[in-house]
Design an enzyme around this catalytic site. Structure first.
Site, PDB file in Angstrom:
ATOM      1  N   TYR A 224      32.705  28.903  -5.894  1.00 21.91           N
ATOM      2  CA  TYR A 224      31.308  29.186  -6.206  1.00 21.91           C
ATOM      3  C   TYR A 224      30.694  28.050  -7.008  1.00 21.91           C
ATOM      4  CZ  TYR A 224      32.156  30.330 -11.166  1.00 21.91           C
ATOM      5  OH  TYR A 224      32.476  30.261 -12.501  1.00 21.91           O
TER       6      TYR A 224
ATOM      7  N   LYS B 212      36.664  25.283  -8.650  1.00 19.65           N
ATOM      8  CA  LYS B 212      35.784  26.334  -9.166  1.00 19.65           C
ATOM      9  C   LYS B 212      35.891  27.579  -8.282  1.00 19.65           C
ATOM     10  CE  LYS B 212      31.167  26.853 -11.190  1.00 19.65           C
ATOM     11  NZ  LYS B 212      31.594  27.009 -12.603  1.00 19.65           N
TER      12      LYS B 212
ATOM     13  N   GLU C  56      39.215  24.622 -22.652  1.00 17.27           N
ATOM     14  CA  GLU C  56      37.767  24.767 -22.497  1.00 17.27           C
ATOM     15  C   GLU C  56      37.358  26.162 -22.915  1.00 17.27           C
ATOM     16  OE1 GLU C  56      36.876  24.097 -18.339  1.00 17.27           O
ATOM     17  OE2 GLU C  56      38.677  25.167 -17.730  1.00 17.27           O
TER      18      GLU C  56
ATOM     19  N   LEU D 254      37.752  22.524 -15.746  1.00 23.96           N
ATOM     20  CA  LEU D 254      36.731  22.340 -14.730  1.00 23.96           C
ATOM     21  C   LEU D 254      36.015  21.011 -14.961  1.00 23.96           C
ATOM     22  CD1 LEU D 254      35.220  23.697 -12.346  1.00 23.96           C
ATOM     23  CD2 LEU D 254      33.536  24.461 -14.039  1.00 23.96           C
TER      24      LEU D 254
END
Length: 287
Positions: free
Chosen positions: A33, A151, A183, A207
């Site tokens: 996504y 992702k 993260e 990411l």
């Protein structure tokens, strides 16, 4: 107002939108996504999101059902028909459905990928009160799978992290693996020492944030240096400032980590300046 959404080639009312119960995103989280912000009716960093989408698909040996140009047209049409001035567009591409459940990938020659897009109306998206007060965060163990650079729609543990933060009475959580921050639950993490931005280097561990890339490019304009390396929670607590970046939060100051305030507990000047530069430059380049 009823939203118009895009599902597998058709623009339909959100109430009429349907996908197969055998879609692999539903059964296996077998999908990727992207989320693109809309400010002033224009798309923020669309090309960056499109490139990352292509990379995610490639890493999973999945094909896109539409071209990049067609994808841009779909985004713009959804902005138009839903009268979005400020908001978000969510895009999901899945491996599709061959009509049953199986761990083995279906034949890509005979199984069409699935695609869904919808809008979220967020008036004043760039003027979030959190940017003025800053975020309070906690640290949690990172228990996600190893390919965070893709992702995917596998978002259960980040969702659990959000709930841990909510239960602790704070805004979000930073995840820690082998003693170092990876993260945030839905964002990249940074600390500032002096005039240096410190953030984890790109790898499979995090990411590859589109907003991250832009902010690091703009660091020079803010007269700041960038150091890409691991940092610990203890180092973060001792930092001058901290912040997160994401497509929907842009640059958001962090003012407290595990109950320890940073500086005087208010958003720092450098974080505020980075947010200002990011928004100014991104609006100039919006399409």
């Amino acid at each position: 107002m009823t939203r118009t959404v895009y599902v597998n080639g058709d623009y339909v009312s959100e109430h009429d939108a349907k996908i197969s119960i055998f879609d692999r995103a539903f059964l296996m989280a077998d999908g990727v996504y992207e989320v693109t912000s809309v400010l002033g009716g224009k798309l923020i960093d669309f090309d960056g999101h499109a490139k990352r989408l292509e990379r995610s698909l490639s890493e999973l040996d999945m094909r896109s059902p539409v071209s990049r140009d067609a994808l841009l047209d779909i985004h713009r049409e959804l902005v138009r028909v839903n009268a979005i001035t400020d908001g978000l567009i969510y895009l999901q591409i899945t491996r599709g459905s061959n009509g049953d459940r199986d761990f083995v990938f279906p034949d890509p020659e005979t199984t069409e990928p699935g695609i869904v897009l919808f809008t979220q109306n967020k008036p004043g998206l760039a003027n979030s009160p959190a940017a003025r007060t800053g975020l309070k965060i906690i640290s949690i163990e990172d228990q996600r799978w190893g390919r965070r650079d893709i992702k995917t729609v596998q978002l259960l543990y980040p969702s659990m992290g959000k709930m841990m933060a909510q239960k602790a009475g704070v805004d979000d959580a930073w995840m820690v693996e082998d003693g170092a921050v990876t993260e945030g639950t839905s964002n990249n993490a940074y600390i500032i020492k002096g005039n240096t931005i410190i953030t984890r280097a790109l790898s499979n561990d995090i990411l590859h944030g589109i907003t991250r890339a832009a902010v690091l490019r703009f660091a020079n304009e803010a007269q700041m240096q960038v150091e890409e390396r691991n940092f610990t929670i203890d180092e973060a607590k001792d930092a001058d400032e901290a912040f997160i970046t994401s497509a929907s939060a842009f640059v958001m100051p962090v003012v407290e980590i595990d109950g320890v305030p940073l500086g005087d507990g208010t958003p720092g000047a450098r974080s505020r300046r980075l947010r200002e530069i990011y928004l100014d430059e991104s609006l100039k380049a919006a399409i």
